[in-house]
Design an enzyme around this catalytic site. Structure first.
Site, mmCIF file in Angstrom:
data_model
loop_
_atom_site.group_PDB
_atom_site.id
_atom_site.type_symbol
_atom_site.label_atom_id
_atom_site.label_comp_id
_atom_site.label_asym_id
_atom_site.label_seq_id
_atom_site.Cartn_x
_atom_site.Cartn_y
_atom_site.Cartn_z
ATOM 1 N N SER A 21 38.471 43.249 33.804
ATOM 2 C CA SER A 21 37.913 42.868 35.050
ATOM 3 C C SER A 21 36.799 42.956 35.540
ATOM 4 O O SER A 21 36.048 43.293 35.215
ATOM 5 C CB SER A 21 39.454 42.728 36.171
ATOM 6 N N ASN A 22 36.992 42.405 37.220
ATOM 7 C CA ASN A 22 35.107 42.820 37.801
ATOM 8 C C ASN A 22 35.975 43.491 39.331
ATOM 9 O O ASN A 22 37.105 43.819 39.474
ATOM 10 C CB ASN A 22 34.544 41.735 37.881
ATOM 11 N N ARG A 23 35.130 44.269 39.740
ATOM 12 C CA ARG A 23 35.258 44.766 41.049
ATOM 13 C C ARG A 23 34.915 43.779 41.914
ATOM 14 O O ARG A 23 35.310 44.108 43.386
ATOM 15 C CB ARG A 23 33.164 45.391 41.398
ATOM 16 N N ALA A 88 35.417 35.651 41.698
ATOM 17 C CA ALA A 88 34.545 36.157 40.536
ATOM 18 C C ALA A 88 35.135 35.774 38.951
ATOM 19 O O ALA A 88 36.376 37.016 38.895
ATOM 20 C CB ALA A 88 34.410 37.404 40.772
#
Ligand code: CTP
Length: 216
Positions: A21-23, A88
């Site tokens: 995943s991402n921030r 995102a």
């Protein structure tokens, strides 16, 4: 008008207990949904997993993976006057998902990733969307060059560009500082401001532009 907004990160499973995943916190997309609702628009918010709650009066569609977000957008885009893609989305996912938890057997582990569906890139070319199309460009270098390229390549009316290498703005921050990139105008920088205030400005801008283009 009717506005569809994507927000948050996606999660791409690796095995039953792990994901890539991402921030992204979803704050920008949720602020946009709230501002759009406050401005009297009908809002569909398609969101990856986040900890914040959806604003009242917004239709929330919760998804996890890029593929689920792609399908949710595909199924709901028709009839929307504007779409803002602030999610995102993971660009790659594990090529296969292990059925059982991956065990720690070697000193290194190599993952094979495959491309996910490009949702923004499919809006015009695959889904035939004719409404006002806005995307984000989160970049760490050559911001305006990448944003301008994205604008043309994906048939956007607007790309909202932000430099995510700067501390305190963009991913998982309360504030954002963006530059608006349009097809036939010079890039237009906006001051650093809270995501709530910026969201209201962006919604007012998009509403005005969509109205000029007679999209609602
Ligand atoms: N986006 C999307 N689907 C994806 C990846 C990105 O809809 N699979 C959208 C994002 O919501 C954002 C925009 O595309 O509005 C830009 O995201 P970014 O990751 O910067 O775009 P890419 O096209 O993946 O950028 P690049 O080609 O430079 O890697």
């Amino acid at each position: 008008m009717k506005i569809l907004i994507t927000a948050g990160p996606t999660r791409e499973p690796l095995d039953p207990v792990r994901y890539l995943s991402n921030r992204s916190s979803g704050k920008m997309g949720y602020a946009l949904a709230e501002a759009a609702r406050e401005a009297g628009h009908e809002v569909i918010l398609i969101s990856g997993p986040v900890v914040i709650s959806a604003p009242a009066g917004v239709t929330l569609v919760q998804v996890e993976t890029a593929r689920q977000m792609y399908e949710a957008v595909r199924d709901r885009l028709e009839g929307q006057n504007a779409a803002i893609f602030s999610a995102a989305v993971a660009d790659y996912r594990p090529a296969s998902q292990a059925e059982q938890k991956i065990k720690k057997t070697g000193d290194t582990l190599t993952l094979t990733l495959e491309k996910t569906e490009d949702i923004l890139g499919s809006a015009r070319s695959v889904f035939g969307f004719t409404g006002y199309l806005a995307g984000f460009a989160a970049e760490t270098e050559r911001l305006l060059e990448h944003a301008q390229d994205k604008l043309v390549r994906k048939g956007c009316d607007l790309v909202i560009a932000n430099d995510v290498s700067q501390a305190g703005i963009g991913f998982d921050s309360e504030e954002n500082e963006v530059t608006l990139c349009l097809p036939d105008a010079s890039p237009f920088p906006l001051p650093r401001q809270s995501k709530a205030v910026l969201a209201r400005e962006l919604i007012a801008f998009i509403t005005q532009q969509a109205s000029l283009k007679k999209l609602f």
